[in-house]
Design a protein around this motif. Structure first.
Motif, PDB file in Angstrom:
ATOM      1  N   LEU A   5       0.847  -1.196   0.000  1.00  0.00           N
ATOM      2  CA  LEU A   5       0.000   0.000   0.000  1.00  0.00           C
ATOM      3  C   LEU A   5       0.881   1.245   0.000  1.00  0.00           C
ATOM      4  O   LEU A   5       1.924   1.281   0.634  1.00  0.00           O
ATOM      5  CB  LEU A   5      -0.914   0.009   1.221  1.00  0.00           C
ATOM      6  N   ASN A   7       0.773   5.828  -1.321  1.00  0.00           N
ATOM      7  CA  ASN A   7      -0.065   6.999  -1.584  1.00  0.00           C
ATOM      8  C   ASN A   7       0.395   7.683  -2.867  1.00  0.00           C
ATOM      9  O   ASN A   7       1.503   7.427  -3.340  1.00  0.00           O
ATOM     10  CB  ASN A   7      -0.045   7.969  -0.397  1.00  0.00           C
ATOM     11  N   PRO A   8      -0.435   8.530  -3.467  1.00  0.00           N
ATOM     12  CA  PRO A   8      -0.060   9.162  -4.740  1.00  0.00           C
ATOM     13  C   PRO A   8       1.204  10.012  -4.648  1.00  0.00           C
ATOM     14  O   PRO A   8       1.996  10.029  -5.579  1.00  0.00           O
ATOM     15  CB  PRO A   8      -1.272  10.037  -5.075  1.00  0.00           C
ATOM     16  N   SER A  18      -0.006   7.539 -13.099  1.00  0.00           N
ATOM     17  CA  SER A  18      -1.074   7.222 -12.151  1.00  0.00           C
ATOM     18  C   SER A  18      -2.312   6.616 -12.822  1.00  0.00           C
ATOM     19  O   SER A  18      -3.337   6.473 -12.184  1.00  0.00           O
ATOM     20  CB  SER A  18      -1.470   8.478 -11.372  1.00  0.00           C
ATOM     21  N   VAL A  21      -4.657   3.163 -11.399  1.00  0.00           N
ATOM     22  CA  VAL A  21      -4.397   2.998  -9.968  1.00  0.00           C
ATOM     23  C   VAL A  21      -5.588   2.336  -9.285  1.00  0.00           C
ATOM     24  O   VAL A  21      -6.745   2.656  -9.579  1.00  0.00           O
ATOM     25  CB  VAL A  21      -4.107   4.361  -9.297  1.00  0.00           C
ATOM     26  N   MET A  22      -5.298   1.419  -8.401  1.00  0.00           N
ATOM     27  CA  MET A  22      -6.345   0.760  -7.613  1.00  0.00           C
ATOM     28  C   MET A  22      -6.412   1.456  -6.248  1.00  0.00           C
ATOM     29  O   MET A  22      -5.587   1.208  -5.376  1.00  0.00           O
ATOM     30  CB  MET A  22      -6.016  -0.727  -7.454  1.00  0.00           C
ATOM     31  N   LYS A  23      -7.381   2.345  -6.104  1.00  0.00           N
ATOM     32  CA  LYS A  23      -7.542   3.080  -4.850  1.00  0.00           C
ATOM     33  C   LYS A  23      -8.345   2.243  -3.858  1.00  0.00           C
ATOM     34  O   LYS A  23      -9.235   1.503  -4.251  1.00  0.00           O
ATOM     35  CB  LYS A  23      -8.242   4.406  -5.095  1.00  0.00           C
ATOM     36  N   LEU A  24      -8.012   2.381  -2.594  1.00  0.00           N
ATOM     37  CA  LEU A  24      -8.734   1.669  -1.551  1.00  0.00           C
ATOM     38  C   LEU A  24     -10.027   2.407  -1.230  1.00  0.00           C
ATOM     39  O   LEU A  24     -10.052   3.642  -1.143  1.00  0.00           O
ATOM     40  CB  LEU A  24      -7.881   1.550  -0.290  1.00  0.00           C
ATOM     41  N   THR A  33      -3.330   4.804   0.704  1.00  0.00           N
ATOM     42  CA  THR A  33      -4.632   5.000   0.067  1.00  0.00           C
ATOM     43  C   THR A  33      -4.808   4.225  -1.231  1.00  0.00           C
ATOM     44  O   THR A  33      -5.895   4.206  -1.787  1.00  0.00           O
ATOM     45  CB  THR A  33      -4.860   6.494  -0.218  1.00  0.00           C
ATOM     46  N   GLN A  34      -3.737   3.610  -1.728  1.00  0.00           N
ATOM     47  CA  GLN A  34      -3.818   2.884  -2.995  1.00  0.00           C
ATOM     48  C   GLN A  34      -2.807   1.743  -3.006  1.00  0.00           C
ATOM     49  O   GLN A  34      -1.892   1.706  -2.209  1.00  0.00           O
ATOM     50  CB  GLN A  34      -3.547   3.817  -4.174  1.00  0.00           C
ATOM     51  N   THR A  37       1.955   0.851  -7.738  1.00  0.00           N
ATOM     52  CA  THR A  37       2.102   0.569  -9.159  1.00  0.00           C
ATOM     53  C   THR A  37       3.573   0.441  -9.538  1.00  0.00           C
ATOM     54  O   THR A  37       3.895   0.244 -10.709  1.00  0.00           O
ATOM     55  CB  THR A  37       1.444   1.663 -10.019  1.00  0.00           C
ATOM     56  N   TYR A  67      -2.355  -2.803 -10.839  1.00  0.00           N
ATOM     57  CA  TYR A  67      -3.026  -1.746 -11.587  1.00  0.00           C
ATOM     58  C   TYR A  67      -4.112  -2.347 -12.471  1.00  0.00           C
ATOM     59  O   TYR A  67      -4.153  -3.550 -12.699  1.00  0.00           O
ATOM     60  CB  TYR A  67      -2.044  -0.912 -12.416  1.00  0.00           C
TER      61      TYR A  67
END
Length: 187
Positions: A5, A7-8, A18, A21-24, A33-34, A37, A67
């Motif tokens: 896990l 964050n951006p 980006s 992206v697989m966001k939570l 938060t994601q 990648t 991703y």
């Protein structure tokens, strides 16, 4: 092993794309938060943590990145990232040491026709202008090997000489392998 896990902001520092992206849906923390990648952001933190103890080490991580592709399906390829830290002696010294280790790995995996090509204008902004190469087997891009640019060394808080290689682990096992021919030793 680094946590999958992120964050951006951690990935944007390296200019990582980006898209997909697989966001939570319900993140536990602001810095998670994601799904990652790329292995690079957390791996650099691992190098920084190890440099608090010594400047002479080699480290690697084999892990998945996550991703979505265009049709909305998720993909989880395996990536291999290898790092080498050494005390600075000559420019590019860590690069050639790591290049030797990566070459030995590829030979051990029977990867045919290995070649190295300078990245030139295709390099990322964090990669050194002259110390970066793409790794190919025939026409298949296996990955890159590079030193960090001096600006990014300062920006990331890395010291001495650091070199990394990022490889597509899955691709290394679908390539046609070299055939070894064994002969009986002379009597």
């Amino acid at each position: 092993y680094n946590y999958p896990l992120t964050n951006p902001a951690a990935e944007e520092l390296y200019g990582i794309n980006s898209s997909g992206v697989m966001k939570l849906v319900n993140p536990v923390a602001d810095h998670q938060t994601q799904m990652r990648t790329a292995l690079l952001p957390h791996f650099v933190q691992t190098i920084k943590n190890n440099q608090k103890i010594t400047f002479e080490f080699r480290v690697f991580e084999l892990g998945r990145i996550y991703y979505k592709v265009n049709d909305g399906k998720t993909t989880e390829p395996h990536k291999l990232i290898v790092g080498l830290s050494t005390e600075k002696t000559q420019l590019g010294d860590a690069f050639f040491q790591l290049k030797s280790h990566v070459f030995n790995l590829l030979i051990r995996l029977q990867i045919p026709d290995i070649r190295w090509e300078p990245l030139g204008e295709q390099r990322s902004k964090y990669q050194h202008q002259h110390i970066a190469a793409a790794i190919y087997s025939n026409d298949h891009l296996l990955g890159t090997i590079f030193s960090f640019s001096p600006e990014y060394m300062d920006k990331l808080g890395l010291k001495e000489d650091v070199c990394l290689a990022e490889l597509d682990f899955d691709k290394m096992f679908v390539l046609e392998k070299l055939d070894y021919v064994y002969k009986e030793p002379p009597k």
